[in-house]
Design an enzyme around this catalytic site. Sequence first.
Site, PDB file in Angstrom:
ATOM      1  N   LYS A  14       0.807  -1.216   0.000  1.00  0.00           N
ATOM      2  CA  LYS A  14       0.000   0.000   0.000  1.00  0.00           C
ATOM      3  C   LYS A  14       0.845   1.274   0.000  1.00  0.00           C
ATOM      4  O   LYS A  14       0.442   2.273  -0.586  1.00  0.00           O
ATOM      5  CB  LYS A  14      -1.050   0.005   1.100  1.00  0.00           C
ATOM      6  CG  LYS A  14      -0.550   0.094   2.500  1.00  0.00           C
ATOM      7  CD  LYS A  14      -1.729  -0.033   3.476  1.00  0.00           C
ATOM      8  CE  LYS A  14      -1.256  -0.455   4.840  1.00  0.00           C
ATOM      9  NZ  LYS A  14      -0.104   0.266   5.381  1.00  0.00           N
ATOM     10  N   ARG A  89      -6.701   2.641  11.258  1.00  0.00           N
ATOM     11  CA  ARG A  89      -6.335   1.246  11.486  1.00  0.00           C
ATOM     12  C   ARG A  89      -7.248   0.591  12.510  1.00  0.00           C
ATOM     13  O   ARG A  89      -7.114  -0.603  12.776  1.00  0.00           O
ATOM     14  CB  ARG A  89      -4.892   1.172  11.999  1.00  0.00           C
ATOM     15  CG  ARG A  89      -3.857   0.912  10.905  1.00  0.00           C
ATOM     16  CD  ARG A  89      -2.499   0.962  11.563  1.00  0.00           C
ATOM     17  NE  ARG A  89      -1.486   0.201  10.942  1.00  0.00           N
ATOM     18  CZ  ARG A  89      -0.502   0.733  10.200  1.00  0.00           C
ATOM     19  NH1 ARG A  89      -0.465   2.016   9.940  1.00  0.00           N
ATOM     20  NH2 ARG A  89       0.444  -0.032   9.722  1.00  0.00           N
ATOM     21  N   ARG A 128      12.124  -6.291   2.880  1.00  0.00           N
ATOM     22  CA  ARG A 128      11.976  -4.892   2.441  1.00  0.00           C
ATOM     23  C   ARG A 128      13.133  -4.013   2.930  1.00  0.00           C
ATOM     24  O   ARG A 128      13.621  -4.149   4.042  1.00  0.00           O
ATOM     25  CB  ARG A 128      10.652  -4.350   2.996  1.00  0.00           C
ATOM     26  CG  ARG A 128      10.463  -2.860   2.793  1.00  0.00           C
ATOM     27  CD  ARG A 128       9.030  -2.484   2.922  1.00  0.00           C
ATOM     28  NE  ARG A 128       8.463  -2.705   4.248  1.00  0.00           N
ATOM     29  CZ  ARG A 128       7.182  -2.482   4.521  1.00  0.00           C
ATOM     30  NH1 ARG A 128       6.354  -2.099   3.587  1.00  0.00           N
ATOM     31  NH2 ARG A 128       6.734  -2.686   5.746  1.00  0.00           N
ATOM     32  N   ARG A 161      13.822  -1.504   8.245  1.00  0.00           N
ATOM     33  CA  ARG A 161      13.021  -0.950   9.345  1.00  0.00           C
ATOM     34  C   ARG A 161      13.066  -1.857  10.562  1.00  0.00           C
ATOM     35  O   ARG A 161      12.967  -3.078  10.439  1.00  0.00           O
ATOM     36  CB  ARG A 161      11.565  -0.790   8.892  1.00  0.00           C
ATOM     37  CG  ARG A 161      11.303   0.537   8.229  1.00  0.00           C
ATOM     38  CD  ARG A 161       9.925   0.607   7.635  1.00  0.00           C
ATOM     39  NE  ARG A 161       8.845   0.191   8.533  1.00  0.00           N
ATOM     40  CZ  ARG A 161       7.559   0.278   8.218  1.00  0.00           C
ATOM     41  NH1 ARG A 161       7.205   0.749   7.038  1.00  0.00           N
ATOM     42  NH2 ARG A 161       6.634  -0.109   9.070  1.00  0.00           N
ATOM     43  N   ARG A 172       2.593  -7.625  13.733  1.00  0.00           N
ATOM     44  CA  ARG A 172       1.882  -6.581  12.971  1.00  0.00           C
ATOM     45  C   ARG A 172       0.768  -7.194  12.118  1.00  0.00           C
ATOM     46  O   ARG A 172      -0.301  -6.613  11.978  1.00  0.00           O
ATOM     47  CB  ARG A 172       2.876  -5.819  12.083  1.00  0.00           C
ATOM     48  CG  ARG A 172       3.813  -4.925  12.893  1.00  0.00           C
ATOM     49  CD  ARG A 172       4.972  -4.430  12.063  1.00  0.00           C
ATOM     50  NE  ARG A 172       4.564  -3.577  10.978  1.00  0.00           N
ATOM     51  CZ  ARG A 172       5.282  -3.409   9.854  1.00  0.00           C
ATOM     52  NH1 ARG A 172       6.425  -4.047   9.693  1.00  0.00           N
ATOM     53  NH2 ARG A 172       4.848  -2.594   8.928  1.00  0.00           N
TER      54      ARG A 172
HETATM   55  P1  AMP Z   1       3.406   1.668   8.857  1.00  0.00           P
HETATM   56  O1  AMP Z   1       4.592   2.409   8.348  1.00  0.00           O
HETATM   57  O2  AMP Z   1       2.108   2.192   8.293  1.00  0.00           O
HETATM   58  O3  AMP Z   1       3.515   0.167   8.713  1.00  0.00           O
HETATM   59  O4  AMP Z   1       3.314   1.968  10.429  1.00  0.00           O
HETATM   60  C1  AMP Z   1       4.362   1.582  11.299  1.00  0.00           C
HETATM   61  C2  AMP Z   1       3.880   1.560  12.743  1.00  0.00           C
HETATM   62  O5  AMP Z   1       3.425   2.871  13.113  1.00  0.00           O
HETATM   63  C3  AMP Z   1       2.697   0.650  13.033  1.00  0.00           C
HETATM   64  O6  AMP Z   1       3.096  -0.699  13.248  1.00  0.00           O
HETATM   65  C4  AMP Z   1       2.134   1.298  14.300  1.00  0.00           C
HETATM   66  O7  AMP Z   1       2.925   0.986  15.432  1.00  0.00           O
HETATM   67  C5  AMP Z   1       2.313   2.786  14.001  1.00  0.00           C
HETATM   68  N1  AMP Z   1       1.125   3.353  13.313  1.00  0.00           N
HETATM   69  C6  AMP Z   1       1.099   3.922  12.065  1.00  0.00           C
HETATM   70  N2  AMP Z   1      -0.157   4.321  11.762  1.00  0.00           N
HETATM   71  C7  AMP Z   1      -0.932   3.990  12.821  1.00  0.00           C
HETATM   72  C8  AMP Z   1      -2.326   4.107  13.120  1.00  0.00           C
HETATM   73  N3  AMP Z   1      -3.186   4.643  12.236  1.00  0.00           N
HETATM   74  N4  AMP Z   1      -2.759   3.674  14.313  1.00  0.00           N
HETATM   75  C9  AMP Z   1      -1.924   3.137  15.219  1.00  0.00           C
HETATM   76  N5  AMP Z   1      -0.614   2.963  15.008  1.00  0.00           N
HETATM   77  C10 AMP Z   1      -0.106   3.386  13.821  1.00  0.00           C
END
Ligand code: AMP
Length: 218
Positions: A14, A89, A128, A161, A172
């Site tokens: 995404k 989320r 990744r 990451r 996750r």
């Molecule tokens: P992402 O880069 O979108 O995979 O986000 C990395 C991490 O950021 C996630 O595993 C959460 O710990 C936190 N995070 C990002 N967006 C959200 C959200 N909308 N709600 C809660 N945690 C978030």
Amino acid sequence: MMRLVMLGAPGSGKGTQAVKIGEAYGIPAISTGDILRAHMEEGTELGERAKTYMETGDLVPDDLIIEIALERISRKDCVKGFLLDGFPRTVEQAEALDCKLARMDVRLDKAINIAVDSEALVCRTTGRRVCRDCGASFHIKTMPPAVKGVCDECGGELFHRADDYEETVRNRIEVYHGQTELLIGHYKAEGLYASVDGMKTPDEVFEEIQGILGPPGK
Ligand code: AMP
């Protein structure tokens, strides 16, 4: 003018599609994960609060992320539309977004899900590598950069990451199935839901998305 939400598990692609859509349709692609990582790098109080959750792959608390996301879509560059990558989320976040949009007297156009098999998610995510400067994503096996560790797009440094290691990835994905997947029902009920086949190549997925949104510039 387009207001979009991207759904999809970690590793569904995404983020890659968000950047493509943002460029093609001329709207800012907003990643709440990127915003949180920037706070962590800068060592802000918010970054400190988010760190423990992010490191284990758990969601940061709703109140914290809702404030960040809603403030971001209130900015001037979002007047012409936006794409949210990684928000909402949880159902509570989706409801907060609905309320905010109603107050702004606007509505979402689509919530697009990218569907990918669970085992493929683990492989994609653990392999990744992401550019520190421009955020472009690569994969050590399926999409390696021309020079190891260097971004093809901007020459920036690629990094792994902290939450892309297997144990955290599995958490996750579990969090996704437990909480974020519920949003499919939320957006189906609103008549906004669309899903694309994320097992295809990035270009094919993008074509499918364009089929849903209509060609850019129209
Ligand atoms: P992402 O880069 O979108 O995979 O986000 C990395 C991490 O950021 C996630 O595993 C959460 O710990 C936190 N995070 C990002 N967006 C959200 C959200 N909308 N709600 C809660 N945690 C978030």
